[in-house]
Design a protein around this motif. Structure first.
Motif, short mmCIF file in Angstrom:
data_model
loop_
_atom_site.label_atom_id
_atom_site.label_comp_id
_atom_site.label_asym_id
_atom_site.label_seq_id
_atom_site.Cartn_x
_atom_site.Cartn_y
_atom_site.Cartn_z
N LEU A 179 -7.00 6.90 0.64
CA LEU A 179 -5.55 6.65 0.55
C LEU A 179 -5.14 5.75 -0.49
O LEU A 179 -5.78 4.75 -0.73
N PRO A 180 -4.11 5.90 -1.07
CA PRO A 180 -3.43 4.97 -2.24
C PRO A 180 -3.20 3.53 -1.43
O PRO A 180 -2.77 3.72 -0.39
N LEU A 181 -3.48 2.56 -2.33
CA LEU A 181 -3.39 1.39 -1.66
C LEU A 181 -1.93 1.11 -0.88
O LEU A 181 -1.88 0.52 0.01
N ALA A 182 -1.07 1.20 -1.80
CA ALA A 182 0.36 0.81 -1.30
C ALA A 182 0.84 1.86 0.20
O ALA A 182 1.21 1.28 0.97
N GLU A 183 0.19 2.93 0.17
CA GLU A 183 0.53 3.85 1.20
C GLU A 183 -0.38 3.18 2.65
O GLU A 183 0.28 3.56 3.86
N ALA A 184 -1.27 2.54 2.42
CA ALA A 184 -2.06 1.72 3.58
C ALA A 184 -1.21 1.07 4.31
O ALA A 184 -1.40 0.75 5.48
N ALA A 185 -0.10 0.43 3.61
CA ALA A 185 0.50 -0.50 4.40
C ALA A 185 1.51 0.18 5.38
O ALA A 185 2.11 -0.55 6.37
N ALA A 186 1.64 1.67 5.30
CA ALA A 186 2.42 2.25 6.51
C ALA A 186 1.94 2.42 7.52
O ALA A 186 2.22 3.07 8.63
N LEU A 187 0.30 2.13 7.67
CA LEU A 187 -0.27 2.37 8.98
C LEU A 187 -0.82 1.38 9.96
O LEU A 187 -0.80 1.89 11.24
N PRO A 188 -1.06 0.13 9.59
CA PRO A 188 -1.36 -0.73 10.61
C PRO A 188 -0.63 -0.86 12.00
O PRO A 188 -1.29 -0.43 13.00
N GLU A 189 0.79 -0.98 11.72
CA GLU A 189 1.68 -1.18 12.96
C GLU A 189 1.67 0.02 13.95
O GLU A 189 1.44 0.06 15.22
N VAL A 190 1.90 1.06 13.09
CA VAL A 190 1.95 2.40 13.76
C VAL A 190 0.66 2.91 14.59
O VAL A 190 0.48 3.13 15.52
#
Ligand SMILES: NC(=O)c1ccc[n+]([C@@H]2O[C@H](COP(=O)([O-])OP(=O)(O)OC[C@H]3O[C@@H](n4cnc5c(N)ncnc54)[C@H](OP(=O)(O)O)[C@@H]3O)[C@@H](O)[C@H]2O)c1
Length: 318
Positions: free
Chosen positions: A112-123
């Motif tokens: 997973l590209p590093l920036a896109e990983a920011a979309a994951l923790p909360e959801v």
């Protein structure tokens, strides 16, 4: 460092990119050089002055980030400088750096590209803890997801499908219905045109509407059903038909993730890494990124969220 400050309660224009003091790093903290954060509905409530950060949390908005570890506190053995990580936060994600208890830090799923990983923790943490740990959704059962096109909804639909459930979702337009079907939903109800409770029977319901949908949700539950309320967009007080609950042997849960103690968050985070990350790495579940906005322009990202046009997550990138 620079961070987005909420200069006064109000509209998106109150979000300003300012020079602020660097975070202090406690013995159990990981200091992250932030690559990206993401916008959550809770950030809008905080911006408007209705959702203060829990005691001890940074004042800047932002419940999740991805980035590179800059330093670790004396007690941290699990991560080291240079690691690519993402993290669940109690606040402070709209910033160049953030310090977070190590228990809330996760590796970036492979591929997973590093920036896109920011979309994951909360959801990922919200959906996994509420639908699977609390709601105990099982293979073959039906999950009803309200707001199937939301950040939370797009993840819940994919994860439940990947784990073998039938999924129904509510959305507010035909265009969004089409996108949620593409994510795997078996049945999509346009809540502006139809009453979901006339069409859907569910074993588990992930609810974001609260009072407005309580009666309909209880009606839509199957015997033994579990209603998990995580949002109150339709109000916080309603009448509950206890007779229906008894007859159906159903349960109603309510939770918030942000206010949980660090150790509880740590249990959820480890469970997400064990159970959800392999599905992301296999491509069965992916972050749905609607837009990438420069972090200094967070006000534009909030305007986008306020307009309700988005499907999935809006990223704030450095
Ligand atoms: N308790 C917790 O720990 C926790 C954690 C994370 C999120 N949440 C909650 O989860 C919700 C989603 O968060 P998010 O950040 O993913 O927000 P978001 O992307 O802004 O989504 C909001 C969603 O609400 C939907 N909606 C509005 N009116 C509706 C109605 N009458 N029936 C069904 N859906 C309706 C919208 O659907 P359309 O766009 O299709 O109209 C939209 O998809 C928020 O309420 C948030 O507070 C709770």
């Amino acid at each position: 460092m620079r961070a987005i400050e909420i200069t006064a309660p109000g509209g998106p224009e109150v979000l300003e990119w300012h020079e602020v003091p660097d975070p202090s790093v406690g013995p159990g903290d990981v200091l992250i050089d932030v690559a990206a954060s993401a916008v959550n509905r809770a950030d809008v409530h905080q911006r408007r002055g209705f959702y203060d950060p829990p005691p001890g949390a940074p004042l800047y908005p932002g419940l999740e980030v991805s980035g590179v570890v800059a330093a670790v506190g004396a007690d941290v053995e699990q991560f080291k400088a240079g690691d690519e990580v993402c993290a669940l936060l109690a606040g402070g994600g709209y910033a160049e750096r953030v310090a977070v208890p190590w228990q809330q830090v996760m590796p970036v799923p492979e591929g997973l590209p590093l920036a896109e990983a920011a979309a994951l923790p909360e959801v990922a943490c919200t959906v996994w803890s509420n639908v699977f740990m609390i709601g105990r959704l099982r293979r073959g059962e039906t999950l009803l997801v309200h707001g199937g096109a939301s950040g939370i909804g797009t993840f819940a639909v994919q994860l439940a499908k990947a784990l073998g459930s039938r999924v129904a979702a509510t959305v507010g337009s035909e265009a969004k219905a089409e996108q949620v079907r593409k994510l795997g939903a078996d049945e999509v109800v346009n809540y502006r045109e139809e009453d979901f409770a006339d069409r859907v029977e569910a074993d588990v319901i992930l609810d974001i509407m609260g009072a407005k949908y309580l009666a309909g949700n209880v009606r839509a539950l199957r015997t033994g059903g579990r209603l998990v309320i995580i949002g109150l967009q339709g109000g916080g007080k309603a009448e509950l038909d206890l007779g229906a609950l008894l007859t159906k042997r159903a349960t109603v849960h309510g939770t918030t993730l942000r206010s949980r103690p660090v150790d509880e968050k740590g249990v959820i985070v480890r469970s997400v890494v064990d159970n959800v990350w392999p599905l992301v790495e296999a491509g069965a579940v992916r972050p749905v990124v609607y837009a990438k906005v420069p972090m200094s322009q967070a006000a534009d990202a909030h305007r986008m969220l306020d307009s309700g046009e988005h499907v999935g997550k809006i990223l704030l990138v450095r």
